[in-house]
Structures are given as structure tokens and as C-alpha cells.
Design a protein around this motif. Sequence first.
Motif, PDB file in Angstrom:
ATOM      1  N   GLN A 196       0.743  -1.082  -0.188  1.00 45.11           N
ATOM      2  CA  GLN A 196       0.054   0.069   0.093  1.00 45.11           C
ATOM      3  C   GLN A 196       0.732   1.022   0.142  1.00 45.11           C
ATOM      4  O   GLN A 196       1.831   1.554   0.736  1.00 45.11           O
ATOM      5  N   GLU A 229      -1.320  -0.789  -3.919  1.00 39.41           N
ATOM      6  CA  GLU A 229      -2.554  -0.165  -3.519  1.00 39.41           C
ATOM      7  C   GLU A 229      -2.344   1.344  -3.281  1.00 39.41           C
ATOM      8  O   GLU A 229      -1.843   1.736  -2.323  1.00 39.41           O
ATOM      9  N   LYS A 298      -7.596   2.898  -3.022  1.00 41.77           N
ATOM     10  CA  LYS A 298      -8.520   2.433  -1.723  1.00 41.77           C
ATOM     11  C   LYS A 298      -8.948   3.823  -1.466  1.00 41.77           C
ATOM     12  O   LYS A 298      -8.433   4.852  -1.376  1.00 41.77           O
ATOM     13  N   THR A 327     -10.436  -0.621  -3.901  1.00 43.56           N
ATOM     14  CA  THR A 327     -10.776  -1.092  -2.300  1.00 43.56           C
ATOM     15  C   THR A 327     -11.567  -0.221  -1.852  1.00 43.56           C
ATOM     16  O   THR A 327     -11.043   0.989  -1.550  1.00 43.56           O
TER      17      THR A 327
END
Length: 506
Positions: A196, A229, A298, A327
Motif C-alpha cells: 500500500q 494499492e 483504496k 478497495t
Amino acid sequence: MTDGILGVLGMLTYIFIVLLGLGVATLLVMFVIDVTQKQDAVRRNYPVIGRFRHIFSELGEFFRQYFFAMDREEMPFNRAEREWVERAGKGMDNTIAFGSTKNLEPAGTAIFVNSPFPALETDTADTARCIIGEHSRHPYEAPSFFNISAMSFGALSVPAIRALSHGAKLAGCWLNTGEGGLSPFHLEGGCDLVFQIGTAKYGVRNPDGSLNDDRLRAVAAHDQVRMFEIKLSQGAKPGKGGILPGAKVNRMIAEIRGIPEGEPSISPNRHPEINNVDELLDFIDHVRGVTGKPTGIKAVIGAYGWLEEMCAEIQKRGVASAPDFFTLDGGDGGTGAAPMPLMDNVGLQLKESLPMLSDIFHKYDLRDRIKIIASGKRITPASAAWAICAGADFVNSARGFMFSLGCIQSLKCNKNTCPTGVTTHNPRLQRGLDPQDKKVKVANYCKNIVHEVEVIAHSCGVDEPRQLGRRHVRIVQDTGTSVPFDELYPRPDILPQYSRSMENVG
């Protein structure tokens, strides 16, 4: 003999008098302190006795959890949910008797629609693998629909990350690193990883906080890192960056993140280089180009007009420019430290935002292109199955896996005093978390969730969970009766100008 007994009694009497005197002296000192201090009105007006108010307030949380709250009453997760996770982690029998203790009448309750002709076990297949990022150089064939959500090293302890890494490998699911960077403990277990990139770019940042492509390539060089992400926002802090108290920023965490030791680690509230939809798509394309791996975003949905703008821009550029996954986090809290006004009041919950997001992607004929990962309080099979019905391809859980590690919901995650060693860097408290024991519970929990969701799918008459749709669940209304989910959220028509049949895909 008598003289000896009298001597002992005399000594005990002397000790009692001394202790009594010390007690009286202590009370007098406390009395003087209380009547002279000005910070606490209760203690000033009721010296000594007023101190019990603070003690009882502190202990109240403990007594409510263990003695007074019913099985289905606690927040954010009740005892029945936590005990299901505990039994699933231990591989114990998870059946119940004498009827459900869940109140099925409140509005919003999901009721799955069983089929009169459910799928026979001999007719069913394992949940199909799903490919993410077919337009990247290294697409990811994800083996599990249920995975470990983002929890940073720093927010979580070393033994916790170790247990999650090894447990994810045993279960065949992925582990999201969270925004705290890639640690050796993430890699240790050999599981698939989702890296991430938070707003502070921890682990892949320049000193000024901008993205460092060389460090990004170094992370992507690990075969275990399967996807990237880009975090725009999260459920605990929609509109605000991550918060790691200075007490948790030890030397190792500081080195991995690229920040000063011992200082609070507070991320910007957004990526400074992303000001609009065009720049967001440019950033996604840049990360995907540098790493060669599937790249998604996300976010928590509040305002949603930008989603329509993004989809229109994707169709203008070509579907290859789309994020490989989205996400979606709920706006009702998360594992980390966060301001109460944000955690309580900002961002939509999944029950509203998930079908909305799926429908927007469908309307622009991007639903198959952009995989949806649902994250936010999904810790039981029913909550995971609902998310799939609502439009998710995958389900992530953070707190469910924390419970499998032994979390007791003591609500100390933001302090450094977690009694189970999950969210603390105190070596004495970490000692209680044995990664070798907990990795098995992590894997058992994941496998049991997957199995129970498959049971729900079979009951609804389909072969595997991703065949579940909105027609398989009903939602209880204020009247007490239920309405089919597909009537509450009917699929919109695909906009003609974006239909794949017109070959307008760039």
C-alpha cells in the motif's frame, strides 16, 4: 510458649497500628491535595471520595464487556461475533443450538434467500480464482476471495505481522502491508503481498515525501509483492492521513518508513500530486508502469461525483488506463488511531456505498475491468457473503484477523498498552503473542470464513460464492418485512456511448 504468642500478637498489633497510621496519613495528604487543586471540580468538592469516579469510569469498560453486555449488544463487535472468530481460529465446532440469538427484525438486516434445490456438495466446485490486472505486465491470479486487509507494521507489532505473514501463506490468501512500508516480517512467511502506498509514501519516499521510483522498483522486485494499492482514504480517517503515535516510532519503524525516530508519524490528508481525476489516473499509470504489477486505489466514498468523472475519463483514454482494482472501505471506523468525529461521522458505510460503486462501474461498462475489494467490519461469513452479493469480487478483513491473533477488543490500539501484544511495541506485552501458535489460528480463521461463505452460496443454490448476486438476499425494512436486494438496488443500464459492443474502448 505463652510469652511467644504474646510477642507475636504484640508485633502484629504494632504493624497494624503503623499501617493504620500510614493509611490515615495518606488519606490526609490526598484530602489536602484534592481540596487545593483546581483541575477537577468533583475531587475539589468531594475530596478523596471523588477519586473513585475516575477509577469506576476506567473499570466500567471492563465490567460492561465481561459482565453486563449481552452477547449481541457490544460495539464495534459483539461477543457472539468475537467468539465465532475465536472458535474458527482454533478450528473448533462452530455450530449453535436452540435458535438464533441475533435480532433479525431491525431495518437493514440481510436475509439470504435459500433455494428449494440447493447445490449438492458433489455438484459444487471450489471458488474460482480471479485475475486482477490483465493490462499490467504481471497480472495476479488471486487464489482467495477473503484476504487480510491493510494493517501497517508500526500500528501492529513484530510478532503480529509475523503471524499474519505465515498464516496468510498457510491459508493461501494475500496480506496487505498497510501504508507503513514493507518490513522483513511481511516477507518472512512467503505469502502474497499487496503493497500500500499511503499519502506519506512510506518505504518508497524521498525525504520531501514525494515518490521515489528507485525504491518503488526495489519493492516491486520482490516476487511476493503482487499488487500496489494507492490509498486515498480509509474508514478510520476519511479525509485525514494515517496517525502513528511517537511512542510507537522506534528505530526499526523509522528506518522502514524513512522518518525520524520517536516522532509522531502523521501522513498528509491526501497525495499532494493528485488534485483531480486526471492526475489520479496518471499516478496509477505511473506506478503500474514502474512496477509492472496490478495497481489500484483504496478509498472511502462520501462524495461520489468524482467516480462518474473518473469512469468517463477512463473510457476516453481507453480501459487499460483504469485502476486494476478499487478497495472500498466503510466509513465506520478501523483498526488505528483516529479522531472520534471522523470515525463516527464521516464517510458512507458499505451497505450504501458498495452497491453504488458497483453500479457506477457497471453503467460505464467497467465492472469486469475494475475488480472491487470490500473492506470494513467484514469479520463473519454472513457479512462477507453480503458483500459479494452487493458487488464485491473480494473481501478484506483487518479486525477479524486481529481477533484471530488474540485481540480482546480492549480498545487500546492507539496507546502502546495492548494487553495481547497485537498493537504494542512493548517487549513484555509482545511476549504473550507466539507467532507459531497464532499463524495456525490466522489460517484456520481464513479457511473457515471461506468454507462458511461457500455453505451460504450452496444454500442459495449456486456452485460457488462469486455466483451470488443481489437476487440471493433480502433486506429487512422499517415495516418489519423484507425486500429483495435487487429491487432496492437494480442494475442500471450500460450507457450506450460506453458499450463494449460499440468498440469504444480506446
